[in-house]
Design a protein around this motif. Structure first.
Motif, PDB file in Angstrom:
ATOM      1  N   THR A   1      39.126 -25.244  65.481  1.00 15.87           N
ATOM      2  CA  THR A   1      38.361 -26.598  65.491  1.00 15.87           C
ATOM      3  C   THR A   1      37.136 -26.706  66.541  1.00 15.87           C
ATOM      4  N   ALA A   2      37.080 -25.678  67.274  1.00 17.11           N
ATOM      5  CA  ALA A   2      35.860 -25.866  68.209  1.00 17.11           C
ATOM      6  C   ALA A   2      34.638 -25.245  67.219  1.00 17.11           C
ATOM      7  N   ASP A   3      34.999 -24.155  66.496  1.00 12.84           N
ATOM      8  CA  ASP A   3      34.118 -23.735  65.457  1.00 12.84           C
ATOM      9  C   ASP A   3      33.639 -24.738  64.677  1.00 12.84           C
ATOM     10  N   LEU A   4      34.495 -25.666  64.097  1.00  9.59           N
ATOM     11  CA  LEU A   4      34.084 -26.466  63.172  1.00  9.59           C
ATOM     12  C   LEU A   4      33.365 -27.805  63.834  1.00  9.59           C
ATOM     13  N   ALA A   5      33.735 -28.045  64.967  1.00 12.99           N
ATOM     14  CA  ALA A   5      33.040 -29.178  65.767  1.00 12.99           C
ATOM     15  C   ALA A   5      31.793 -28.725  66.260  1.00 12.99           C
ATOM     16  N   ALA A   6      31.478 -27.595  66.600  1.00 16.22           N
ATOM     17  CA  ALA A   6      30.020 -26.899  66.643  1.00 16.22           C
ATOM     18  C   ALA A   6      29.171 -26.892  65.524  1.00 16.22           C
ATOM     19  N   ARG A   7      29.743 -26.433  64.297  1.00  9.92           N
ATOM     20  CA  ARG A   7      29.005 -26.554  62.950  1.00  9.92           C
ATOM     21  C   ARG A   7      28.447 -27.957  62.744  1.00  9.92           C
ATOM     22  N   ALA A   8      29.429 -29.189  62.925  1.00  5.75           N
ATOM     23  CA  ALA A   8      29.250 -30.347  62.728  1.00  5.75           C
ATOM     24  C   ALA A   8      28.140 -31.012  63.462  1.00  5.75           C
ATOM     25  N   ALA A   9      28.263 -30.737  64.923  1.00  5.40           N
ATOM     26  CA  ALA A   9      27.230 -31.257  65.740  1.00  5.40           C
ATOM     27  C   ALA A   9      25.846 -30.653  65.495  1.00  5.40           C
ATOM     28  N   ALA A  10      25.834 -29.378  65.135  1.00  9.73           N
ATOM     29  CA  ALA A  10      24.513 -28.839  64.611  1.00  9.73           C
ATOM     30  C   ALA A  10      23.940 -29.395  63.549  1.00  9.73           C
ATOM     31  N   ALA A  11      24.575 -29.873  62.592  1.00  5.10           N
ATOM     32  CA  ALA A  11      24.249 -30.243  61.165  1.00  5.10           C
ATOM     33  C   ALA A  11      23.958 -31.863  61.266  1.00  5.10           C
ATOM     34  N   THR A  12      24.493 -32.563  61.962  1.00  3.63           N
ATOM     35  CA  THR A  12      24.313 -34.174  62.314  1.00  3.63           C
ATOM     36  C   THR A  12      23.030 -34.464  62.482  1.00  3.63           C
ATOM     37  N   PRO A  13      22.173 -34.072  63.266  1.00  2.00           N
ATOM     38  CA  PRO A  13      20.754 -34.406  63.360  1.00  2.00           C
ATOM     39  C   PRO A  13      19.919 -34.469  62.185  1.00  2.00           C
ATOM     40  N   ALA A  14      20.115 -33.277  61.263  1.00  4.51           N
ATOM     41  CA  ALA A  14      19.414 -33.208  60.298  1.00  4.51           C
ATOM     42  C   ALA A  14      19.871 -34.184  59.132  1.00  4.51           C
ATOM     43  N   LEU A  15      21.412 -34.221  59.079  1.00  6.89           N
ATOM     44  CA  LEU A  15      21.834 -35.005  58.105  1.00  6.89           C
ATOM     45  C   LEU A  15      21.523 -36.456  58.307  1.00  6.89           C
ATOM     46  N   MET A  16      21.488 -36.889  59.493  1.00  4.21           N
ATOM     47  CA  MET A  16      21.029 -38.274  59.962  1.00  4.21           C
ATOM     48  C   MET A  16      19.619 -38.441  59.363  1.00  4.21           C
ATOM     49  N   ARG A  17      18.852 -37.534  59.534  1.00  2.82           N
ATOM     50  CA  ARG A  17      17.291 -37.928  59.218  1.00  2.82           C
ATOM     51  C   ARG A  17      17.419 -37.779  57.732  1.00  2.82           C
ATOM     52  N   GLN A  18      18.081 -36.923  57.034  1.00  2.00           N
ATOM     53  CA  GLN A  18      17.925 -36.893  55.425  1.00  2.00           C
ATOM     54  C   GLN A  18      18.786 -38.399  55.003  1.00  2.00           C
ATOM     55  N   ARG A  19      19.595 -38.648  55.493  1.00  2.00           N
ATOM     56  CA  ARG A  19      20.368 -40.068  55.271  1.00  2.00           C
ATOM     57  C   ARG A  19      19.105 -41.255  55.543  1.00  2.00           C
ATOM     58  N   ALA A  20      18.571 -41.341  56.631  1.00  2.37           N
ATOM     59  CA  ALA A  20      17.395 -42.439  56.814  1.00  2.37           C
ATOM     60  C   ALA A  20      16.491 -42.545  55.881  1.00  2.37           C
ATOM     61  N   VAL A  21      15.945 -41.080  55.442  1.00  2.00           N
ATOM     62  CA  VAL A  21      15.004 -41.034  54.223  1.00  2.00           C
ATOM     63  C   VAL A  21      15.611 -41.399  52.915  1.00  2.00           C
ATOM     64  N   LEU A  22      16.712 -41.132  52.726  1.00  2.00           N
ATOM     65  CA  LEU A  22      17.441 -41.602  51.379  1.00  2.00           C
ATOM     66  C   LEU A  22      17.631 -43.115  51.220  1.00  2.00           C
ATOM     67  N   GLU A  23      17.923 -43.559  52.418  1.00  2.59           N
ATOM     68  CA  GLU A  23      18.109 -45.151  52.561  1.00  2.59           C
ATOM     69  C   GLU A  23      16.805 -45.937  52.365  1.00  2.59           C
ATOM     70  N   GLU A  24      15.790 -45.272  52.941  1.00  4.98           N
ATOM     71  CA  GLU A  24      14.470 -45.782  52.856  1.00  4.98           C
ATOM     72  C   GLU A  24      13.943 -45.732  51.406  1.00  4.98           C
ATOM     73  N   GLN A  25      14.263 -44.865  50.801  1.00  6.09           N
ATOM     74  CA  GLN A  25      14.069 -44.545  49.344  1.00  6.09           C
ATOM     75  C   GLN A  25      14.810 -45.432  48.482  1.00  6.09           C
ATOM     76  N   LEU A  26      15.932 -45.680  48.685  1.00  2.50           N
ATOM     77  CA  LEU A  26      16.854 -46.521  47.983  1.00  2.50           C
ATOM     78  C   LEU A  26      16.290 -48.155  48.013  1.00  2.50           C
ATOM     79  N   ILE A  27      15.923 -48.531  49.252  1.00  6.50           N
ATOM     80  CA  ILE A  27      15.409 -49.806  49.420  1.00  6.50           C
ATOM     81  C   ILE A  27      13.900 -49.774  48.744  1.00  6.50           C
ATOM     82  N   LEU A  28      13.395 -49.061  48.750  1.00  2.00           N
ATOM     83  CA  LEU A  28      11.754 -48.942  47.847  1.00  2.00           C
ATOM     84  C   LEU A  28      12.198 -48.915  46.351  1.00  2.00           C
ATOM     85  N   VAL A  29      13.175 -48.252  46.020  1.00  3.64           N
ATOM     86  CA  VAL A  29      13.686 -48.222  44.440  1.00  3.64           C
ATOM     87  C   VAL A  29      13.922 -49.648  44.050  1.00  3.64           C
ATOM     88  N   GLY A  30      14.904 -50.242  44.974  1.00  2.00           N
ATOM     89  CA  GLY A  30      15.480 -51.302  44.577  1.00  2.00           C
ATOM     90  C   GLY A  30      14.410 -52.578  44.537  1.00  2.00           C
TER      91      GLY A  30
END
Length: 167
Positions: A35-64
């Protein structure tokens, strides 16, 4: 095609309608990750995923927003086919939904002869009916006025002009 189903003899209470068939167990096992390995991988991926999510949410607003602008422009187009001097569309609003094309006005504010239902009025409504009134008020040339929504024909058509299909 042959289907081999071993039927359970009538009157046997266990096993249901079909008898189980024998099979061997698979010859692989899953390696447990800590579980420590899984938690470390999740923590490492979280910032990039949050940035990607913000970009996608902004694009969704623009498309709407683009979709709503094109809906209003399409409605205006249908009205302009009937009344080339149309300047303002007035829709009735109930429960934040456009319910009917109430009137069409020229640039002097005079009512143009327009049917509220049937043929072209139904086509106009089909363009904007799926949109929420509150979302449309964020567009250039669209404003709420009590139980009505006023759409400036020239403004919504102009706002929709620079649209190009994304590649």
């Amino acid at each position: 095609m042959t289907i081999s189903a071993v039927r359970q003899p009538q009157g046997i209470p266990a096993g249901g309608q079909f008898a189980p068939t024998s099979h061997t167990e698979p010859r692989f096992t899953l390696e447990p990750h800590s579980t420590a390995d899984l938690a470390a991988r999740a923590a490492a991926a979280t910032p990039a995923l949050m940035r990607q999510r913000a970009v996608l949410e902004e694009q969704l607003i623009l498309v709407g927003n683009r979709q709503r602008a094109l809906s209003c422009a399409a409605a205006a187009h249908h009205v302009l086919q009937q009344h080339s001097d149309a300047a303002t569309l007035v829709f009735t609003v109930k429960d934040d939904r456009l319910t009917m094309l109430a009137s069409v006005l020229d640039s002097s504010g005079r009512f143009l002869p327009a049917h509220r239902t049937g043929d072209w009025a139904d086509t106009v409504m089909a363009e904007v009916r799926q949109e929420r009134a509150v979302d449309l008020t964020g567009l250039e040339g669209v404003e709420a006025a009590g139980a009505f929504l006023r759409v400036d024909v020239a403004a919504v058509v102009t706002a929709a002009q620079p649209y190009t299909t994304p590649v």
